[in-house]
Design a protein around this motif. Sequence first.
Motif, PDB file in Angstrom:
ATOM      1  N   GLU A 138       0.827  -1.208   0.000  1.00  0.00           N
ATOM      2  CA  GLU A 138       0.000   0.000   0.000  1.00  0.00           C
ATOM      3  C   GLU A 138       0.862   1.259   0.000  1.00  0.00           C
ATOM      4  O   GLU A 138       0.514   2.258  -0.635  1.00  0.00           O
ATOM      5  CB  GLU A 138      -0.945  -0.007   1.203  1.00  0.00           C
ATOM      6  CG  GLU A 138      -1.926  -1.169   1.228  1.00  0.00           C
ATOM      7  CD  GLU A 138      -2.706  -1.328  -0.076  1.00  0.00           C
ATOM      8  OE1 GLU A 138      -2.957  -0.312  -0.751  1.00  0.00           O
ATOM      9  OE2 GLU A 138      -3.046  -2.468  -0.424  1.00  0.00           O
ATOM     10  N   ALA A 139       1.998   1.204   0.694  1.00  0.00           N
ATOM     11  CA  ALA A 139       2.938   2.320   0.637  1.00  0.00           C
ATOM     12  C   ALA A 139       3.469   2.487  -0.786  1.00  0.00           C
ATOM     13  O   ALA A 139       3.744   3.605  -1.229  1.00  0.00           O
ATOM     14  CB  ALA A 139       4.086   2.091   1.616  1.00  0.00           C
ATOM     15  N   GLY A 140       3.586   1.371  -1.500  1.00  0.00           N
ATOM     16  CA  GLY A 140       4.004   1.426  -2.900  1.00  0.00           C
ATOM     17  C   GLY A 140       3.042   2.236  -3.742  1.00  0.00           C
ATOM     18  O   GLY A 140       3.452   2.972  -4.648  1.00  0.00           O
ATOM     19  N   HIS A 141       1.744   2.117  -3.457  1.00  0.00           N
ATOM     20  CA  HIS A 141       0.751   2.924  -4.172  1.00  0.00           C
ATOM     21  C   HIS A 141       0.921   4.408  -3.861  1.00  0.00           C
ATOM     22  O   HIS A 141       0.768   5.259  -4.745  1.00  0.00           O
ATOM     23  CB  HIS A 141      -0.669   2.485  -3.787  1.00  0.00           C
ATOM     24  CG  HIS A 141      -1.111   1.211  -4.437  1.00  0.00           C
ATOM     25  ND1 HIS A 141      -1.017   1.006  -5.802  1.00  0.00           N
ATOM     26  CD2 HIS A 141      -1.652   0.077  -3.912  1.00  0.00           C
ATOM     27  CE1 HIS A 141      -1.481  -0.208  -6.087  1.00  0.00           C
ATOM     28  NE2 HIS A 141      -1.867  -0.780  -4.961  1.00  0.00           N
ATOM     29  N   ALA A 142       1.245   4.713  -2.599  1.00  0.00           N
ATOM     30  CA  ALA A 142       1.477   6.110  -2.235  1.00  0.00           C
ATOM     31  C   ALA A 142       2.689   6.669  -2.962  1.00  0.00           C
ATOM     32  O   ALA A 142       2.690   7.824  -3.405  1.00  0.00           O
ATOM     33  CB  ALA A 142       1.658   6.229  -0.718  1.00  0.00           C
ATOM     34  N   GLY A 150       3.841  10.485  -9.623  1.00  0.00           N
ATOM     35  CA  GLY A 150       3.011  10.682 -10.808  1.00  0.00           C
ATOM     36  C   GLY A 150       3.030   9.505 -11.764  1.00  0.00           C
ATOM     37  O   GLY A 150       3.045   9.689 -12.993  1.00  0.00           O
ATOM     38  N   TYR A 151       3.000   8.295 -11.219  1.00  0.00           N
ATOM     39  CA  TYR A 151       2.995   7.080 -12.038  1.00  0.00           C
ATOM     40  C   TYR A 151       1.783   7.096 -12.963  1.00  0.00           C
ATOM     41  O   TYR A 151       0.639   7.109 -12.504  1.00  0.00           O
ATOM     42  CB  TYR A 151       2.968   5.864 -11.110  1.00  0.00           C
ATOM     43  CG  TYR A 151       3.048   4.529 -11.787  1.00  0.00           C
ATOM     44  CD1 TYR A 151       4.134   4.169 -12.577  1.00  0.00           C
ATOM     45  CD2 TYR A 151       2.036   3.579 -11.597  1.00  0.00           C
ATOM     46  CE1 TYR A 151       4.207   2.922 -13.172  1.00  0.00           C
ATOM     47  CE2 TYR A 151       2.098   2.337 -12.183  1.00  0.00           C
ATOM     48  CZ  TYR A 151       3.179   2.007 -12.966  1.00  0.00           C
ATOM     49  OH  TYR A 151       3.250   0.772 -13.565  1.00  0.00           O
ATOM     50  N   VAL A 152       2.033   7.117 -14.257  1.00  0.00           N
ATOM     51  CA  VAL A 152       0.980   7.349 -15.253  1.00  0.00           C
ATOM     52  C   VAL A 152      -0.163   6.335 -15.174  1.00  0.00           C
ATOM     53  O   VAL A 152      -1.337   6.731 -15.183  1.00  0.00           O
ATOM     54  CB  VAL A 152       1.572   7.396 -16.678  1.00  0.00           C
ATOM     55  CG1 VAL A 152       0.453   7.492 -17.726  1.00  0.00           C
ATOM     56  CG2 VAL A 152       2.516   8.595 -16.809  1.00  0.00           C
ATOM     57  N   PRO A 153       0.096   5.024 -15.132  1.00  0.00           N
ATOM     58  CA  PRO A 153      -1.033   4.079 -15.055  1.00  0.00           C
ATOM     59  C   PRO A 153      -1.929   4.315 -13.839  1.00  0.00           C
ATOM     60  O   PRO A 153      -3.145   4.155 -13.925  1.00  0.00           O
ATOM     61  CB  PRO A 153      -0.338   2.713 -14.974  1.00  0.00           C
ATOM     62  CG  PRO A 153       0.961   2.927 -15.679  1.00  0.00           C
ATOM     63  CD  PRO A 153       1.379   4.318 -15.292  1.00  0.00           C
TER      64      PRO A 153
END
Length: 226
Positions: free
Chosen positions: A100-104, A110-113
């Motif tokens: 979940e920290a990876g999503h943050a 600004g990860y495009v996908p």
Amino acid sequence: MFNYNIGYLLVIPAIIFTLIAQTRVKGTFNKYLKVPNTRGYTGAQVARDILDRNGLRDVRIETVGGYLSDHYDPRSHVLRLSPQVYDGNSIASISVAAHEAGHAIQHGVGYVPLNLRNTLAPIASFGAQAVWFLVFAGFALQMLALIDVGIVLYAAAVIFQIITLPVEFNASSRALEQLEINGFITANEVSPARSVLNAAALTYVAAMAVSVAQLIRLVLLRGRRD
């Protein structure tokens, strides 16, 4: 009738795959929920440390009720962890927290996908809820346009599911990297952590398979009305 049967032949295996994936993720999570990590970190500690190391001190961490209900909310910059993950010091707990920290982190860079998925989310949610109402109404009223609208909206939900795959796999990749380079896990714990992350990713593959199969079924049903 042939096309109609094909629709079911596509959907049923996808649903079975989903059930298998859900069983696997629960089994893997429960297995490693009983295995403490060597260094005794809790999920909340790991998440906080990863966020801080990546310049995301503004992201709050909260507990949320439920089982495997962990998620990152990009709108409010809050990472929500279930009690088993927040307070737990197991391999499963810190792996899910790191994911979940990876999503943050994705959101922060600004990860495009991820940005594309977040943009599609409202349309996809509406499409998944409205599709069958529109399809049944279209058949009942003999209005193919309603069916077409339903299919288009559901297609947005399918695209959302497809985009979700690289987002989730990337978050898991970031999670494992953060766990290793920051010393949260030992060399012997890398494989168990990877197992937890891979099992979770499988559920998204299954969800995508069901969505694609349902879309094909809808298109075939629409074709019968021409």
